[in-house]
Structures are given as structure tokens and as C-alpha cells.
Design an enzyme around this catalytic site. Sequence first.
Site, PDB file in Angstrom:
ATOM      1  N   LEU A   1      37.472  -6.862  47.483  1.00 27.38           N
ATOM      2  CA  LEU A   1      38.450  -5.874  47.063  1.00 27.38           C
ATOM      3  C   LEU A   1      38.369  -4.577  47.863  1.00 27.38           C
ATOM      4  CD1 LEU A   1      38.389  -6.192  43.155  1.00 27.38           C
ATOM      5  CD2 LEU A   1      40.147  -7.020  44.726  1.00 27.38           C
ATOM      6  N   GLY A   2      37.162  -4.154  48.209  1.00 29.03           N
ATOM      7  CA  GLY A   2      37.013  -2.899  48.934  1.00 29.03           C
ATOM      8  C   GLY A   2      35.549  -2.604  49.189  1.00 29.03           C
TER       9      GLY A   2
ATOM     10  N   GLY B   1      30.550   3.422  51.682  1.00 28.39           N
ATOM     11  CA  GLY B   1      29.130   3.764  51.731  1.00 28.39           C
ATOM     12  C   GLY B   1      28.285   2.504  51.787  1.00 28.39           C
ATOM     13  N   PHE B   2      27.350   2.393  50.861  1.00 31.92           N
ATOM     14  CA  PHE B   2      26.465   1.230  50.802  1.00 31.92           C
ATOM     15  C   PHE B   2      26.845   0.320  49.638  1.00 31.92           C
ATOM     16  CE2 PHE B   2      23.956   4.297  53.189  1.00 31.92           C
ATOM     17  CZ  PHE B   2      23.523   3.514  54.255  1.00 31.92           C
ATOM     18  N   SER B   3      28.127   0.208  49.336  1.00 39.12           N
ATOM     19  CA  SER B   3      28.570  -0.656  48.255  1.00 39.12           C
ATOM     20  C   SER B   3      29.810  -1.432  48.660  1.00 39.12           C
ATOM     21  CB  SER B   3      28.863   0.170  46.995  1.00 39.12           C
ATOM     22  OG  SER B   3      29.975   1.018  47.197  1.00 39.12           O
TER      23      SER B   3
ATOM     24  N   ASP C   1      32.486  14.859  39.236  1.00 34.85           N
ATOM     25  CA  ASP C   1      33.361  14.371  40.299  1.00 34.85           C
ATOM     26  C   ASP C   1      34.690  13.896  39.715  1.00 34.85           C
ATOM     27  OD1 ASP C   1      34.004  13.947  42.939  1.00 34.85           O
ATOM     28  OD2 ASP C   1      33.120  11.938  43.031  1.00 34.85           O
TER      29      ASP C   1
ATOM     30  N   VAL D   1      32.996  -3.943  46.644  1.00 35.77           N
ATOM     31  CA  VAL D   1      33.583  -4.334  45.370  1.00 35.77           C
ATOM     32  C   VAL D   1      34.264  -5.679  45.562  1.00 35.77           C
ATOM     33  CG1 VAL D   1      35.180  -3.740  43.524  1.00 35.77           C
ATOM     34  CG2 VAL D   1      33.926  -1.929  44.712  1.00 35.77           C
TER      35      VAL D   1
END
Length: 312
Positions: free
Chosen positions: A52-53, A56-58, A228, A60
Site C-alpha cells: 500500500l505504501g 522512513g523505515f516502515s 502531530d 504498509v
Amino acid sequence: MPGQSGFGSSLLDAVYDGALWAWTACASSGLVGGGTQTVDIGGTQYRVIRHLGEGGFSVVLLVENVDTGEQYALKKMVCQRGTDMLEMAQREIDAYRRFHHPNIIHLVGHSIEPTDSMMPGGSIVSMVFPLYRRGNLMDLVAHNHENGTALGESLIIDVFRGICCAVQHLHSYGSRAGYNPPQEAAAAAAAPGAGDREEQQRFLSETDAEGNQTTPTTSSSGPYVHRDLKLANVMLTDDLDTPILMDFGSVAPARITAETRTDALRIQDDAAEHCTMPYRAPELFDVQTGAELDERTDIWSLGCLLFALAYG
């Protein structure tokens, strides 16, 4: 990057960026946890459907429960060895488990596992969330901008009210009736709970040049701030009626005092990392020694969010 510096940091970043890219490519093509393969998250089997996307270091991924067929969003975070990324991920998980509200995203399940030989010494944190097909408020505003349209006033009011309810839940955490009067906050500060005290000690706790631990003073065991608030961190349900506040990796105790210059600089640096600049409260750009920060940093961000929602 926390815990790294100089050439070593750049090299380590490149190694982990490459490893994450390779892992993402494999997952998307079905070679790692994709296609007909499944992943176990908290004792539940999920089948990875597609990518999905990422950021950074993740990454989805779109996944479905093998038993029920229900679809979810799976967030995988690569936590490097020698940094505080795993602690930050654990703090995010704790926040999702702490707050329960109709306008706050629900953590369906999670797991923490060691990385393989591709990234030795690290950890992969997996978090499963409900899938919101409508995307986030940023997507909605961008779509309207492209079409030359604007959100209706009633929709803006309803969405903003829901966001405010979610933020109020964070700000009133630990109070009895949704608002924490100053006298109650003072009483709570006099006898904080063990869990909250531990959370406060973790937040921004480091050592100074002499090796002494320094932690900005927190003045309440209850309220928290999101830090945020922005369009991209608010998902929408399918009927567009219910906003869902997400991304709790930035959540921290609300009331903090910068007793030393070291405290002030650390708070300022932390805000630069976790608070998106266009939404950041003015007092976080130049934190002074003795500054007392509280829930009002979120209130400023709410105003910026409302402006962006109304005018794009």
C-alpha cells in the site's frame, strides 16, 4: 539519527534503506509474506495481498484475515540496532492500547520479532489496523483541490468536532470528567501512578556530556498530547462522517518543564522530529529554559488543521 553519527551513520542508513527496499520488493512480489504466504501477528494468521505504501523505515501492506477474509492495513517497522527506534515503536503500541475512543484508531494486533541475517541485531515491529478505504483528510482535500471544489461547511464542522473529541480524550486522560482542572492536575502530580511515572521517565530521557541522566520535569500523571495533528494523520470512514485520529508514535506526556538548557534543546529537537512544521506551535521552535509546555501545543495544531481543512 539517534545513536549514530558521521560516516558510520550514513553507511548504516544506506544499508538499512537498501535492506528495507529489498524486503518491500519481495513482499510486493509475493516472495516474502506475499501471494499465498501468510504472516502470524499476535496469534492471528494474515495473508498479504499487496503493497500500500511506505515511509522512513516502515511499509504498509494490505492483508486479510485468513479465517474471516476481513481486510486490514499492516504496518511493518524496521528498528535498527543501536538506536531507540524499538523503544519508540513500543511507546506507540502502548499509546494505542492506552486510549480507547470512537475517533481514535484501534490497534487490532501486533508483534515484535528479530530481523533476519539481512539486518542482524534489529527488530521488525508489526501492527495491524482497520482498513480505511477512503484514505485520509489530505487525500480528500487534494482531490477537491484538483476538481476545483471545496468541502461543505457542515462536513468540515462534523469532521473537526470528531477530531476535537479524540484530542480531548488524550488531554483528559486520568481525569474523572473530561477536563482536568488545575487543582486536580496538581493533586495528580503529587502522586503519579507507577505506569505514568515510567512513561514520563522514558520521554526524552538521555544523558548529558558528563554522563548524568537528564529528564525534563513533567507536571502531571494524566494528560497526553498527540504532537502531530495534521490532515494526513486523520483517516475517514467509508461514509465520510467519522474522522479517525492515527499515528500515535508522537504521543507524549502533555505537561513538561524545561528546567535546564539541555532540557530545552532536547524538547526543541524532539519537536522538530515529531511535530510537522506547518502545524507546530510557536513555543516549540525556540524552547527557553524554564518553559512550561502543556496541552495548548495541540490546540495550536488543531487551529492549523482546521484552516487547512477549510482552505486547503
